[in-house]
Design a protein around this motif. Structure first.
Motif, PDB file in Angstrom:
ATOM      1  N   MET A 147       0.829  -1.208   0.000  1.00  0.00           N
ATOM      2  CA  MET A 147       0.000   0.000   0.000  1.00  0.00           C
ATOM      3  C   MET A 147       0.860   1.254   0.000  1.00  0.00           C
ATOM      4  SD  MET A 147      -2.976  -1.157   2.724  1.00  0.00           S
ATOM      5  CE  MET A 147      -3.772   0.452   2.720  1.00  0.00           C
ATOM      6  N   ALA A 148       1.915   1.262   0.819  1.00  0.00           N
ATOM      7  CA  ALA A 148       2.775   2.446   0.897  1.00  0.00           C
ATOM      8  C   ALA A 148       3.481   2.705  -0.430  1.00  0.00           C
ATOM      9  CB  ALA A 148       3.795   2.264   2.017  1.00  0.00           C
ATOM     10  N   LEU A 149       3.948   1.638  -1.092  1.00  0.00           N
ATOM     11  CA  LEU A 149       4.661   1.816  -2.356  1.00  0.00           C
ATOM     12  C   LEU A 149       3.732   2.225  -3.481  1.00  0.00           C
ATOM     13  CD1 LEU A 149       7.197  -1.136  -2.158  1.00  0.00           C
ATOM     14  CD2 LEU A 149       7.708   1.309  -2.022  1.00  0.00           C
ATOM     15  N   PHE A 186       1.175   4.181  -3.085  1.00  0.00           N
ATOM     16  CA  PHE A 186       0.999   5.614  -2.861  1.00  0.00           C
ATOM     17  C   PHE A 186       2.215   6.386  -3.350  1.00  0.00           C
ATOM     18  CE2 PHE A 186       1.348   9.538  -0.524  1.00  0.00           C
ATOM     19  CZ  PHE A 186       0.061  10.032  -0.534  1.00  0.00           C
ATOM     20  N   ALA A 187       3.408   5.917  -2.981  1.00  0.00           N
ATOM     21  CA  ALA A 187       4.625   6.624  -3.378  1.00  0.00           C
ATOM     22  C   ALA A 187       4.776   6.661  -4.889  1.00  0.00           C
ATOM     23  CB  ALA A 187       5.839   5.945  -2.740  1.00  0.00           C
ATOM     24  N   THR A 188       4.492   5.557  -5.551  1.00  0.00           N
ATOM     25  CA  THR A 188       4.634   5.498  -7.011  1.00  0.00           C
ATOM     26  C   THR A 188       3.740   6.512  -7.702  1.00  0.00           C
ATOM     27  OG1 THR A 188       5.158   3.135  -6.857  1.00  0.00           O
ATOM     28  CG2 THR A 188       4.489   3.987  -9.011  1.00  0.00           C
ATOM     29  N   ILE A 189       2.539   6.689  -7.176  1.00  0.00           N
ATOM     30  CA  ILE A 189       1.576   7.601  -7.808  1.00  0.00           C
ATOM     31  C   ILE A 189       1.872   9.055  -7.465  1.00  0.00           C
ATOM     32  CG2 ILE A 189      -0.863   8.270  -7.864  1.00  0.00           C
ATOM     33  CD1 ILE A 189      -1.514   5.284  -7.347  1.00  0.00           C
ATOM     34  N   PHE A 190       2.250   9.317  -6.211  1.00  0.00           N
ATOM     35  CA  PHE A 190       2.272  10.704  -5.746  1.00  0.00           C
ATOM     36  C   PHE A 190       3.654  11.361  -5.758  1.00  0.00           C
ATOM     37  CE2 PHE A 190      -1.799   9.280  -4.138  1.00  0.00           C
ATOM     38  CZ  PHE A 190      -2.598  10.368  -4.430  1.00  0.00           C
ATOM     39  N   VAL A 191       4.735  10.610  -5.896  1.00  0.00           N
ATOM     40  CA  VAL A 191       6.031  11.273  -6.052  1.00  0.00           C
ATOM     41  C   VAL A 191       6.056  12.139  -7.309  1.00  0.00           C
ATOM     42  CG1 VAL A 191       8.478  10.902  -6.519  1.00  0.00           C
ATOM     43  CG2 VAL A 191       7.383   9.665  -4.660  1.00  0.00           C
ATOM     44  N   PRO A 192       5.593  11.651  -8.479  1.00  0.00           N
ATOM     45  CA  PRO A 192       5.544  12.552  -9.647  1.00  0.00           C
ATOM     46  C   PRO A 192       4.667  13.777  -9.424  1.00  0.00           C
ATOM     47  CG  PRO A 192       5.315  10.260 -10.329  1.00  0.00           C
ATOM     48  CD  PRO A 192       5.204  10.270  -8.839  1.00  0.00           C
ATOM     49  N   ILE A 193       3.560  13.602  -8.701  1.00  0.00           N
ATOM     50  CA  ILE A 193       2.693  14.752  -8.413  1.00  0.00           C
ATOM     51  C   ILE A 193       3.429  15.760  -7.535  1.00  0.00           C
ATOM     52  CG2 ILE A 193       0.560  15.460  -7.258  1.00  0.00           C
ATOM     53  CD1 ILE A 193      -0.667  12.807  -8.113  1.00  0.00           C
ATOM     54  N   GLN A 194       4.202  15.262  -6.573  1.00  0.00           N
ATOM     55  CA  GLN A 194       4.986  16.164  -5.721  1.00  0.00           C
ATOM     56  C   GLN A 194       6.012  16.936  -6.531  1.00  0.00           C
ATOM     57  OE1 GLN A 194       4.886  17.701  -3.092  1.00  0.00           O
ATOM     58  NE2 GLN A 194       6.382  17.146  -1.524  1.00  0.00           N
ATOM     59  N   GLY A 231       9.920   3.976  -6.471  1.00  0.00           N
ATOM     60  CA  GLY A 231       8.559   3.728  -6.936  1.00  0.00           C
ATOM     61  C   GLY A 231       8.533   2.992  -8.261  1.00  0.00           C
ATOM     62  N   LEU A 232       9.363   3.423  -9.214  1.00  0.00           N
ATOM     63  CA  LEU A 232       9.405   2.757 -10.515  1.00  0.00           C
ATOM     64  C   LEU A 232       9.962   1.338 -10.389  1.00  0.00           C
ATOM     65  CD1 LEU A 232      10.686   5.728 -12.728  1.00  0.00           C
ATOM     66  CD2 LEU A 232       8.342   4.876 -12.492  1.00  0.00           C
ATOM     67  N   TRP A 233      10.959   1.162  -9.536  1.00  0.00           N
ATOM     68  CA  TRP A 233      11.520  -0.176  -9.311  1.00  0.00           C
ATOM     69  C   TRP A 233      10.455  -1.106  -8.736  1.00  0.00           C
ATOM     70  CZ3 TRP A 233      16.435  -1.176  -5.790  1.00  0.00           C
ATOM     71  CH2 TRP A 233      16.884  -2.483  -6.011  1.00  0.00           C
ATOM     72  N   SER A 234       9.637  -0.586  -7.821  1.00  0.00           N
ATOM     73  CA  SER A 234       8.592  -1.417  -7.221  1.00  0.00           C
ATOM     74  C   SER A 234       7.568  -1.855  -8.265  1.00  0.00           C
ATOM     75  CB  SER A 234       7.901  -0.661  -6.088  1.00  0.00           C
ATOM     76  OG  SER A 234       7.073   0.387  -6.569  1.00  0.00           O
ATOM     77  N   PHE A 246      16.032  -4.963  -3.316  1.00  0.00           N
ATOM     78  CA  PHE A 246      14.983  -3.949  -3.210  1.00  0.00           C
ATOM     79  C   PHE A 246      14.574  -3.748  -1.752  1.00  0.00           C
ATOM     80  CE2 PHE A 246      10.526  -2.718  -2.916  1.00  0.00           C
ATOM     81  CZ  PHE A 246      10.534  -1.540  -3.639  1.00  0.00           C
ATOM     82  N   LEU A 247      14.441  -4.839  -0.993  1.00  0.00           N
ATOM     83  CA  LEU A 247      14.047  -4.715   0.407  1.00  0.00           C
ATOM     84  C   LEU A 247      15.069  -3.900   1.194  1.00  0.00           C
ATOM     85  CD1 LEU A 247      12.681  -8.306   1.142  1.00  0.00           C
ATOM     86  CD2 LEU A 247      11.364  -6.216   0.732  1.00  0.00           C
ATOM     87  N   TYR A 248      16.352  -4.132   0.937  1.00  0.00           N
ATOM     88  CA  TYR A 248      17.382  -3.339   1.602  1.00  0.00           C
ATOM     89  C   TYR A 248      17.316  -1.874   1.159  1.00  0.00           C
ATOM     90  CZ  TYR A 248      19.804  -7.173   3.941  1.00  0.00           C
ATOM     91  OH  TYR A 248      20.126  -8.208   4.778  1.00  0.00           O
ATOM     92  N   ALA A 249      17.066  -1.660  -0.134  1.00  0.00           N
ATOM     93  CA  ALA A 249      16.956  -0.282  -0.630  1.00  0.00           C
ATOM     94  C   ALA A 249      15.766   0.422   0.015  1.00  0.00           C
ATOM     95  CB  ALA A 249      16.830  -0.275  -2.147  1.00  0.00           C
ATOM     96  N   ALA A 250      14.622  -0.274   0.093  1.00  0.00           N
ATOM     97  CA  ALA A 250      13.438   0.315   0.723  1.00  0.00           C
ATOM     98  C   ALA A 250      13.700   0.603   2.199  1.00  0.00           C
ATOM     99  CB  ALA A 250      12.243  -0.618   0.571  1.00  0.00           C
TER     100      ALA A 250
END
Length: 478
Positions: A227-229, A231-239, A343-346, A361-365
């Motif tokens: 769920m968190a990812l 949200f981040a994928t969608i709203f980082v570009p908006i930010q 976000g794109l990686w996810s 990816f888990l370590y990066a997150a």
């Protein structure tokens, strides 16, 4: 650099604000996250969402408490260290801060107890209403605080009488030229702070429970991270878009701040995009500059031949410190693009079916857990240091706003704050770490008869809910 009462008062306020802001930056987003979890529980009856709510609401309670404690002292500093600022702005900003207390703090105080302790005592819908009111209260609080701070950046709707600012038009005061962009940018930053904190903590929990962990123990962490990812994928570009619009406002209303952000000394068209440089304020030039030609003007003005103001347009005494503004902005932007990459990686890993099993990816997150806090802090540094030497832009200099206090008195209070904040933050962090180590309860503990209020309809966790993303496999052994 002389550590007189002015400098020490600035250091003290910077310390208390920087310490305080990390908690609202988390709880504003976390309150809405809790509302989303409870909404999904009521909508689906899936006890997983209620279990997640019960876990994250403990994190919220501790963070909210730390935010309240760390924020109390700031209002006192207006009277002790910045009395001349309070005298100049009190007629305008006093009511605005009072509105925050009346409309937001009382709302949060009224419903926070129900949200934290009332689930077994009130109905499900009333409890959800209380959670929504707490989330709304955090947004209203941010509304008034950002309105007051934005007025200091772009004052409007005032008149000067007897050396003091007095209100003329409250609509212009509240909705001053920079407010809407700064409010949207800040709230979105808080939401992204929470999203990456939740995703990172969930990734850490997944890494702690490898191949031999029961699926039900992994499920809550998987759902939180997913769920968190999203949200981040969608709203980082908006930010990023909101930040660009905010930058256009800075160009119009605070051109000297923009010149410091870009390390631009001469007013020029076709300005390059400076990726790196060492600003030299004495020589009024940059060393070791790495830049892309013309792109700077296009980004800042949306025209390749757009004219960008230079620092030499104003006297030295009216310029902000260049290097902290220049580098703070670039750190904030770098964090933003790192968020975009995650976000794109996810999305790619979802498509591959390995979102929860790719250890890199888990370590990066997990490493990105504090990224939102860093972006908020460095963005705040950019905004506040870039406003210097003004505490109210173009109206009141910071040097003229300080109280007639001794350097010794400010030093003593600063040392007390450092010790007390270290003590409070240390115990708060220790307790948060204990909660995170325990993690959400396994789903088996909430199957069947729930000890609390039951959903409106019977529910059993579907098998596919335990599987995570399609194609997921057990985490490999280390």
């Amino acid at each position: 650099m002389e550590f007189d009462a002015l400098m020490l008062s600035r250091v003290q306020f910077a310390f208390t604000v920087a310490f305080h802001i990390i908690f609202p930056a988390f709880t504003i987003g976390l309150a809405s996250w809790l509302a989303a979890l409870e909404f999904n529980w009521l909508r689906t009856g899936n006890p997983l969402y209620r279990n997640l709510f019960r876990f994250w609401v403990k994190i919220f309670a501790v963070s909210f408490g730390l935010g309240v404690v760390s924020g109390i002292v700031m209002s006192y500093q207006f009277g002790t260290n910045w009395s001349r600022y309070s005298e100049f702005t009190g007629n305008v900003l006093g009511p605005v801060i009072a509105y925050e207390v009346i409309t937001a703090f009382f709302l949060e105080a009224a419903f926070l107890g129900i949200m934290l302790f009332g689930w077994e005592k009130v109905g499900d819908r009333l409890h959800f209403f209380a959670t929504c009111m707490v989330a709304l209260g955090t947004l209203i609080s941010a509304f008034w605080i950002l309105s007051a701070n934005s007025w200091m950046q772009t004052p409007a709707g005032y008149a000067i009488e007897n050396g003091k600012a007095v209100p003329v038009d409250w609509f212009q005061i509240i909705f001053n030229p920079s407010f809407l962009y700064r409010y949207a940018h800040m709230v979105m930053g808080c939401y992204l702070t929470t999203a990456f904190a939740v995703a990172g903590m969930s990734a850490w929990m997944l890494l702690r429970h490898p191949h031999d962990a029961p699926e039900s123990k992994l499920l809550a962490s998987r759902r939180s991270m997913s769920m968190a990812l999203w949200f981040a994928t969608i709203f980082v570009p908006i930010q990023i878009v909101i930040g660009d619009l905010h930058g256009l406002g800075v160009l119009e209303y605070q051109p000297t701040k923009l010149a410091a952000i870009e390390g631009n000394w001469e007013t020029q068209a076709n300005m390059p995009l400076r990726l790196f440089a060492i600003p030299d304020e004495e020589a009024e030039m940059n060393h070791y500059e790495i830049a892309i030609p013309k792109i700077g003007s296009w980004i800042l003005t949306h025209a390749y031949d757009g004219v960008v103001p230079g620092l030499k347009d104003v006297p030295r005494e009216d310029r902000p410190p260049v290097w902290p503004v220049f580098f703070s902005f670039r750190v904030m932007v770098a964090i933003g693009f790192a968020m975009l990459f995650i976000g794109l990686w996810s999305v790619y890993l979802r498509w591959k079916g390995t979102l929860f099993t790719n250890r890199k990816f888990l370590y990066a997150a997990m490493l990105m857990t504090p990224s939102g806090f860093g972006a908020v802090l460095f963005g705040w540094f950019t905004a506040e240091i870039g406003r210097q030497p003004w505490v109210v832009y173009g109206l009141l200099r910071t040097a003229d706003a300080v109280s007639p206090v001794s350097a010794g008195a400010v030093t003593a209070s600063l040392l007390i704050f450092v010790v007390v904040y270290a003590f409070v933050f240390g115990f708060g962090s220790y307790y948060l770490a204990k909660l995170l180590r325990r993690g959400p309860d396994p789903v088996e503990e909430i199957r069947g008869d729930d000890p609390g209020k039951k959903p409106k309809r019977p529910f059993s966790v579907p098998d596919e809910a335990l599987e995570g993303a399609p194609g997921d496999k057990a985490l490999p052994a280390r």
